[in-house]
Design an enzyme around this catalytic site. Structure first.
Site: not given
Ligand code: FAD
Length: 382
Positions: A366, A370, A130, A133
């Site tokens: 995907e 990090e 989102e 997000a």
């Protein structure tokens, strides 16, 4: 790294099938055309299904071949090398769609949908991200409330690959009012054509044959049986299949990395400057040696992960490692590949510029690298 020595008769057969599929449907000129014209390979899914490729890990009872992940990885390495866009859609159908339904779908959903995925007659996109997000995927706010007729969905998803061409999206929604984080999230099977859904195609740098979509849910209603898995456990369900999609992606980008090295090698042999092939200059010889070593390392990480999946071993760390090693390998070899081809690689018709553009996505797509490193560190007990 030649891996022919490790292949059995059936595996050679799968790779021959890939070669025939590519020669017939996705020769280099057609790959370039689809990239140039932004045409995804959805029309080729039934051919991939008929060739048996999409049914590889699907149980025989559901119309597949019931093979283990080592065969899937070999096929994806080959698809990624010759027609990256075919490997990418293969990931969507198998690494994500089929493995999600097989892992946490109901018996009815598995029986109705998985055979169609194996036949190439169904495409399912994943709608998790989102605007607020991304890496923090558990911060999603799109919600679904029970209503007459099922669930009413309100919110927004963004950067959803292939959603416009999909029959369904698996949409992560918050179903427990007031919940936060991983709790209270569920997964719904939603057709993108449902009333109340507005789709906008996003413009971007690469991966032209994999359209990306921004999706607004303005009260779209789906039936009660659209729920996939247990209510409120959707986030865990999604996390439980990540090793499949990471394995798929790692194999795909490693295949593509080998294609970039092949192209750079061919150019280094043919292009002459100062009266000799540029591949005879030590700086380029060493660079190409490093590039091939990186690809071989990535392939080992991919096969290591495939072996772990095939044997049912715990593979959270192996999946994160394969994802990081393969995606950083692809960036490394395409960056150096551009340097070796120089102006010839920068030309719009060069495959190298396409590999280079496409490569940039994967160190953050995907699950960012990090976060993969965080997972690896955690698995190491830190
Ligand atoms: C072409 C494309 C296709 C995509 N396809 C899909 C899809 O099909 N379905 C879907 O749901 N999503 C999809 N995505 C979304 C993708 O998964 C996200 O872009 C990715 O999760 C990163 O989120 P973000 O872009 O919001 O970056 P951000 O979360 O804003 O991160 C920005 C930077 O901050 C770093 N960062 C953030 N948090 C931390 C931390 N805790 N520690 C260290 N570093 C941190 C990140 O690693 C990154 O480098 C796609 C994206 C693209 C570009």
């Amino acid at each position: 790294m030649a891996i022919d020595f490790a292949l059995g008769e059936e595996q050679r057969g799968f790779l021959d099938t890939v070669d025939r599929f590519i020669a017939r449907h996705l020769p280099p000129a057609e790959v370039r055309r689809r990239d140039r014209e932004h045409v995804p390979p959805y029309d080729l899914l039934p051919e991939m299904g008929e060739a048996g490729l999409l049914g590889l890990p699907v149980p025989e009872a559901l119309g597949g071949l019931g093979r283990d992940w080592r065969d899937v990885a070999l096929v994806q390495l080959a698809l990624g090398r010759h027609a990256y866009m075919a490997a990418s859609i293969f990931n969507r159908v198998i690494g994500f769609g089929a493995m999600s339904l097989l892992t946490y779908g109901s018996e009815a959903q598995r029986t109705a949908l998985v055979p169609r995925l194996a036949q190439g007659r169904l495409l399912i996109a994943l709608a998790l991200t989102e605007p607020e997000a991304g890496t923090d995927a558990a911060a999603i706010r799109t919600r679904a409330e029970r209503c007459e007729g099922g669930w009413r969905i309100t919110g927004r998803k963004t950067w959803i690959s292939d959603a416009g061409g999909a029959d369904y999206m698996l949409v992560a929604v918050r179903t427990a009012p007031g919940s936060t984080g991983a709790e209270g999230v569920s997964v719904l099977l939603v057709p993108p054509t449902a009333p109340g859904i507005a789709m906008t195609r996003l413009a971007k740098v690469g991966n032209n044959a994999m359209p990306s979509w921004d999706i607004g849910f303005g009260g779209a209603v789906v039936p009660a049986d659209a729920l996939v898995g247990a209510e409120g456990r959707g986030f865990r369900h999604l996390m439980s299949t990540l090793h499949y999609s990471r394995a798929s992606m790692a194999a795909t980008v490693t295949g593509c990395a080998q294609a970039a090295v092949d192209l750079a090698l061919a150019h280094a042999r043919e292009r002459r400057q100062f009266g000799r092939p540029i591949g005879s200059f030590q700086v380029l010889r060493h660079r190409l040696a490093d590039m091939q070593m990186r690809v071989d390392q990535a392939r080992l990480a991919v096969l290591h992960l495939a072996w772990a999946i095939a044997t049912g071993a715990e593979c959270r760390r192996e999946a994160a490692q394969a994802k990081v090693i393969a995606t950083e390998c692809l960036q490394y070899v395409t960056d150096h590949g551009m340097q070796i081809l120089a102006s010839a690689g920068y030309a719009a018709e060069s495959d190298m510029q396409r590999y280079w553009r496409d490569a940039r996505l994967y160190s953050f797509g995907e699950g960012t690298n990090e976060i993969q490193r965080d997972i690896i560190a955690k698995e190491l007990g830190l």
